[in-house]
Design a protein around this motif. Structure first.
Motif, PDB file in Angstrom:
ATOM      1  N   PHE B 192      33.573  51.414  26.274  1.00 36.45           N
ATOM      2  CA  PHE B 192      33.762  51.956  25.112  1.00 36.45           C
ATOM      3  C   PHE B 192      35.301  52.382  24.974  1.00 36.45           C
ATOM      4  N   ALA B 193      36.005  52.931  26.046  1.00 36.07           N
ATOM      5  CA  ALA B 193      37.246  53.223  25.970  1.00 36.07           C
ATOM      6  C   ALA B 193      38.175  52.076  25.748  1.00 36.07           C
ATOM      7  N   GLY B 194      37.727  50.864  26.591  1.00 38.01           N
ATOM      8  CA  GLY B 194      38.440  49.596  26.631  1.00 38.01           C
ATOM      9  C   GLY B 194      38.502  49.198  25.327  1.00 38.01           C
ATOM     10  N   CYS B 195      37.255  48.837  24.521  1.00 34.88           N
ATOM     11  CA  CYS B 195      37.016  48.253  23.428  1.00 34.88           C
ATOM     12  C   CYS B 195      37.791  49.056  22.205  1.00 34.88           C
ATOM     13  N   ALA B 196      37.783  50.582  22.417  1.00 36.06           N
ATOM     14  CA  ALA B 196      38.549  51.441  21.667  1.00 36.06           C
ATOM     15  C   ALA B 196      40.052  51.184  21.523  1.00 36.06           C
ATOM     16  N   LEU B 197      40.667  51.148  22.662  1.00 39.75           N
ATOM     17  CA  LEU B 197      41.851  50.792  23.065  1.00 39.75           C
ATOM     18  C   LEU B 197      42.260  49.389  22.392  1.00 39.75           C
ATOM     19  N   VAL B 198      41.474  48.454  22.471  1.00 36.64           N
ATOM     20  CA  VAL B 198      41.866  47.013  21.956  1.00 36.64           C
ATOM     21  C   VAL B 198      41.826  47.184  20.494  1.00 36.64           C
ATOM     22  N   LEU B 199      40.841  47.698  19.752  1.00 34.34           N
ATOM     23  CA  LEU B 199      40.661  47.661  18.475  1.00 34.34           C
ATOM     24  C   LEU B 199      41.654  48.592  17.855  1.00 34.34           C
ATOM     25  N   TRP B 200      42.063  49.602  18.542  1.00 34.96           N
ATOM     26  CA  TRP B 200      43.123  50.588  18.055  1.00 34.96           C
ATOM     27  C   TRP B 200      44.273  50.003  18.013  1.00 34.96           C
ATOM     28  N   SER B 201      44.893  49.271  19.283  1.00 38.62           N
ATOM     29  CA  SER B 201      45.974  48.572  19.364  1.00 38.62           C
ATOM     30  C   SER B 201      46.197  47.514  18.180  1.00 38.62           C
ATOM     31  N   ALA B 202      44.921  46.825  18.114  1.00 43.49           N
ATOM     32  CA  ALA B 202      44.950  45.636  16.917  1.00 43.49           C
ATOM     33  C   ALA B 202      45.447  46.214  15.656  1.00 43.49           C
ATOM     34  N   TRP B 203      44.746  47.370  15.319  1.00 38.86           N
ATOM     35  CA  TRP B 203      45.064  48.094  13.940  1.00 38.86           C
ATOM     36  C   TRP B 203      46.644  48.345  14.077  1.00 38.86           C
ATOM     37  N   ARG B 204      47.011  49.038  15.133  1.00 38.55           N
ATOM     38  CA  ARG B 204      48.347  49.641  15.114  1.00 38.55           C
ATOM     39  C   ARG B 204      49.552  48.575  14.881  1.00 38.55           C
ATOM     40  N   TRP B 205      49.258  47.229  15.476  1.00 40.14           N
ATOM     41  CA  TRP B 205      50.214  46.389  15.440  1.00 40.14           C
ATOM     42  C   TRP B 205      49.798  45.124  14.470  1.00 40.14           C
ATOM     43  N   GLY B 206      49.038  45.759  13.626  1.00 40.30           N
ATOM     44  CA  GLY B 206      48.748  44.589  12.446  1.00 40.30           C
ATOM     45  C   GLY B 206      48.259  43.472  12.769  1.00 40.30           C
ATOM     46  N   MET B 207      47.424  43.428  13.839  1.00 43.01           N
ATOM     47  CA  MET B 207      46.701  42.134  14.020  1.00 43.01           C
ATOM     48  C   MET B 207      45.286  41.980  13.098  1.00 43.01           C
ATOM     49  N   ALA B 208      44.771  43.483  12.839  1.00 44.99           N
ATOM     50  CA  ALA B 208      43.930  43.373  11.971  1.00 44.99           C
ATOM     51  C   ALA B 208      43.969  43.976  10.344  1.00 44.99           C
ATOM     52  N   ALA B 209      43.567  43.360   9.508  1.00 47.83           N
ATOM     53  CA  ALA B 209      43.646  43.810   8.101  1.00 47.83           C
ATOM     54  C   ALA B 209      42.937  44.866   7.705  1.00 47.83           C
ATOM     55  N   PRO B 210      42.881  45.937   7.091  1.00 44.68           N
ATOM     56  CA  PRO B 210      41.724  46.585   6.528  1.00 44.68           C
ATOM     57  C   PRO B 210      41.080  45.675   5.229  1.00 44.68           C
ATOM     58  N   PRO B 211      39.994  46.060   4.844  1.00 48.75           N
ATOM     59  CA  PRO B 211      39.535  45.441   3.665  1.00 48.75           C
ATOM     60  C   PRO B 211      40.117  45.663   2.401  1.00 48.75           C
ATOM     61  N   ALA B 212      40.002  44.932   1.435  1.00 50.08           N
ATOM     62  CA  ALA B 212      41.108  45.057   0.250  1.00 50.08           C
ATOM     63  C   ALA B 212      40.543  46.278  -0.509  1.00 50.08           C
ATOM     64  N   ALA B 213      39.378  46.935  -0.578  1.00 46.78           N
ATOM     65  CA  ALA B 213      39.438  47.992  -1.217  1.00 46.78           C
ATOM     66  C   ALA B 213      38.827  49.318  -0.012  1.00 46.78           C
ATOM     67  N   PRO B 214      39.872  49.903   0.479  1.00 48.19           N
ATOM     68  CA  PRO B 214      39.556  50.766   1.571  1.00 48.19           C
ATOM     69  C   PRO B 214      38.872  51.915   0.959  1.00 48.19           C
ATOM     70  N   ALA B 215      38.176  52.348   1.936  1.00 52.40           N
ATOM     71  CA  ALA B 215      37.369  53.735   1.319  1.00 52.40           C
ATOM     72  C   ALA B 215      38.222  54.977   1.409  1.00 52.40           C
ATOM     73  N   PRO B 216      37.847  55.886   0.346  1.00 53.68           N
ATOM     74  CA  PRO B 216      38.727  57.123   0.178  1.00 53.68           C
ATOM     75  C   PRO B 216      38.927  57.800   1.649  1.00 53.68           C
ATOM     76  N   SER B 217      40.181  58.200   1.785  1.00 52.50           N
ATOM     77  CA  SER B 217      40.493  58.864   3.426  1.00 52.50           C
ATOM     78  C   SER B 217      39.991  60.343   3.384  1.00 52.50           C
ATOM     79  N   ALA B 218      39.597  60.758   2.437  1.00 55.09           N
ATOM     80  CA  ALA B 218      38.907  62.231   2.446  1.00 55.09           C
ATOM     81  C   ALA B 218      37.872  62.527   1.695  1.00 55.09           C
ATOM     82  N   GLY B 219      36.966  63.338   2.009  1.00 56.28           N
ATOM     83  CA  GLY B 219      35.824  63.704   1.151  1.00 56.28           C
ATOM     84  C   GLY B 219      34.498  62.848   1.619  1.00 56.28           C
ATOM     85  N   PRO B 220      33.405  63.245   1.351  1.00 53.55           N
ATOM     86  CA  PRO B 220      32.208  62.621   1.732  1.00 53.55           C
ATOM     87  C   PRO B 220      32.205  60.986   1.005  1.00 53.55           C
ATOM     88  N   HIS B 221      31.725  60.175   1.891  1.00 52.39           N
ATOM     89  CA  HIS B 221      31.471  58.686   1.350  1.00 52.39           C
ATOM     90  C   HIS B 221      30.540  58.726   0.397  1.00 52.39           C
TER      91      HIS B 221
END
Lengths: 126, 515
Positions: B192-221
């Motif tokens: 779980f730590a390894g995968c979290a690290l890989v996924l987090w790095s992918a996000w930080r370094w722009g290898m993964a793009a969030p979906p077009a309509a991102p969820a609101p960042s605050a408040g209940p979904h």
């Protein structure tokens, strides 16, 4: 079980391991003399160690409640202080874990110290 | 078959078959029944701590918690704080005295401390319910995960987990189970730590793009999750309900309590809980990471599935497939570790009550109870409605907080606890929780709203009531305070070293291993 007689207050516990252990009693106490057949020093010793551990437990529990409460009011505090959502996330994720670890280690050391002192006192007294 | 399916099947198979094989091929030789149960008490604090953490970090901690954080945000971060905090309470109030009492299961403790078969039966019943809740949650989560990653029918994951867990619990004694669970903890943490690290790095370094309509960042979904006994409810009272359940309920979990007995003495048991806490602290850093990733990349995915959906959403292709396989393997390590621990604890709790048939040994009855418990849990997991498993597990925590916690705390620290008091508290606590949960689940929403807070958030209200009932009835029935209370308290609180300085523990060690 060893040949020594032990007091069995009711039916022995039938599950693994439990029923085989005899109750503890101080050396010299007659096993079947009376239900609470403790010699006076033994009883005093017990009361002092339970009181010590209880007061330590109370203090640590207060700290636990404090941390839980603090964590619970943090988001609204964060709004006032203007930390913002990412700050609150970071604080909530990163602050409590080391506090728990610190609390646990402190409690462990203090509880063991109480036990060491009680052992020393019992040896000196006996 | 896609690569993701192959990778997942491979990961799950390696974990399940490897665990079963490890315990079947290398069963330790046990001289006595007791050695089988307690690993001959040779388990050091770190290994026992890893095993405790392994049982504690179940499907809920690995999957549901991150999913709930993704759905509801900040209020769910408290759950991981509370889950670790519960362990500090276990350390403070329960561990060392319980180990020194020399009792193995909670039922044994109740019988030894209160000398009442009635209290024993009540505790056995409650422990069985909590164990079943836990098992059903693991098996349901296994079904969800396996269907998600491979498309197999939902019963397949439950059956695979149950069979592997039974195989491990039946062949291995506590010693092998301890080793296996310790290993599974490190495996889970690493994956779980390894995968979290890989996924987090992918996000930080722009290898993964969030979906077009991102969820609101605050408040209940906007996605509504089902709420059970306050769990999954992001309001302050919902959070309080979960915090109280976690803080007071952890001590009553049957698999955790049984673990304490694998330590050689009270001091070592205390240290193993501190070691477990250190590992849990590290592990519980991970759900928020997955929660943040899930909020950005997998908004609206059901809680139990979110973590496993994440790699494919973030990194479509072979890397994502490999990560999915790894996470599936880690999830099954979690299901297996917890199921095994609960099965061993349930087997030990139930086996004394099974009919005594000639020529069936104690281990035979233990094995029968384990198999019976697994089968019952499997059937229940198909029959019970599927919600997020964290709801089920938190219900178990709440029940434990309102019943077993008062018995343990008062039994360990208060000499005035009487058998009748304990029985009354157990009946009131369990009855109230059951009634409130039933009302919340079955009554119309308008009626629940009119009945007020305790219906929706039972734990913080029922736990104090159970404590009060126990104390009040005990004070009113001093005649049913069991005899020899001082000796029992002394045994629980006076350190083992005093064996040399005037307290007789001659029956403490040789006595127990001589059978």
């Amino acid at each position: 079980m060893s040949g020594r007689r032990v007091t069995v207050t009711r039916n022995p516990v039938p599950a693994a391991g439990a029923g085989t252990a005899g109750p503890l009693r101080p050396l010299g106490a007659v096993a079947d003399a009376e239900p609470d057949g403790w010699a006076e020093p033994g009883e005093l010793h017990l009361r002092s160690i339970v009181a010590g551990q209880l007061s330590l437990a109370g203090r640590t529990l207060a700290a636990v409640a404090g941390i839980l409460l603090g964590v619970a009011v943090l988001p609204s505090l964060g709004e006032y202080a203007g930390i913002g959502a990412p700050g609150v996330w970071l604080v909530l994720c990163l602050v409590p874990p080391p506090l728990w670890a610190l609390l646990a280690v402190t409690h462990l050391r203090r509880a063991e110290r109480i036990e060491r002192e009680s052992v020393r006192a019992a040896r000196d007294g006996g | 078959m896609t690569t993701a399916v192959v990778a997942s099947l491979l990961g799950v198979a390696v974990v399940l078959l490897g665990s079963a094989a490890m315990s079947v091929v290398r069963p330790r030789r046990y001289a006595t029944t007791l050695d089988f149960y307690v690993a001959a008490r040779a388990v050091g604090p770190w290994r026992n701590g890893a095993a405790i953490s392994s049982e504690y970090t179940s499907a809920v901690s690995c999957l549901s918690l991150a999913g709930l954080i993704a759905l509801h945000g900040v209020p769910m971060l408290w759950y991981s704080v509370g889950a670790t905090g519960g362990y500090v309470v276990v350390l403070i109030l329960v561990v060392a005295p319980l180990r020194r009492s020399g009792t193995y299961t909670l039922s044994d403790f109740a019988q030894w401390r209160l000398g009442s078969p009635l209290v024993r039966r009540l505790v056995t019943g409650i422990v069985t319910v909590i164990g079943m809740i836990y098992l059903v949650a693991q098996l349901q989560a296994a079904g969800v995960v396996l269907r998600l990653v491979t498309g197999l029918p939902p019963w397949a994951g439950g059956v695979a987990t149950a069979v592997a867990a039974v195989a491990v619990a039946l062949t291995a004694g506590m010693g092998s189970v301890t080793g296996l669970q310790a290993l599974q903890f490190w495996l889970k943490l690493l994956i779980f730590a390894g995968c979290a690290l890989v996924l987090w790095s992918a996000w930080r370094w722009g290898m993964a793009a969030p979906p077009a309509a991102p969820a609101p960042s605050a408040g209940p979904h906007p996605v509504r999750e089902h709420v059970l006994a306050g769990t999954g409810d992001p309001s302050p009272l919902g959070v309080l309900s979960v915090l109280v359940s976690c803080a007071l309920g952890a001590m009553g979990l049957p698999h955790v309590i049984v673990r304490v007995y694998a330590s050689p003495d009270g001091r070592s048991a205390r240290r193993s809980v501190v070691a477990a806490l250190a590992m849990l602290v590290a592990f519980y850093l991970l759900p928020p990471v997955y929660g943040v990733l899930g909020r950005v990349f997998a908004p609206g995915v059901p809680a139990d599935a979110m973590v496993l959906v994440l790699p494919a959403r973030m990194l479509p292709g072979p890397v994502g497939d490999a990560l999915t396989g790894l996470l599936a393997a880690g999830a099954f390590a979690a299901f297996l570790a917890t199921s095994c621990g609960v099965l061993v604890a349930l087997g030990a709790t139930l086996s004394p009550g099974t009919p005594r048939i000639a020529r069936i040994t104690r281990i035979g009855r233990f094995r029968g109870s384990v198999a019976g418990a697994a089968l019952t849990a499997l059937l229940l997991s198909w029959a019970a409605p599927h919600g997020s498993v964290i709801l089920l597990v938190m219900l178990g925590f709440g029940l434990s907080a309102a019943t077993l916690c008062p018995v343990l705390v008062l039994g360990i620290w208060w000499r005035g606890l009487s058998a009748r008091g304990a029985a009354a508290g157990l009946v009131v606590g369990a009855g109230l929780i059951a009634a409130l949960v039933a009302v919340e689940g079955l009554a119309p929403a308008a009626l629940v709203a009119r009945l007020g807070l305790p219906v929706r958030y039972p734990a913080p209200f029922v736990a104090p009531v159970a404590f009060l009932v126990m104390v009040a009835v005990s004070l009113a029935t001093p005649g049913s305070v069991p005899p020899g209370v001082s000796r029992k308290l002394a045994r629980m609180h006076i350190p083992e070293d005093l064996g040399e300085a005037g307290i007789d523990r001659s029956s403490h060690r040789p006595g127990r291993s001589s059978r």
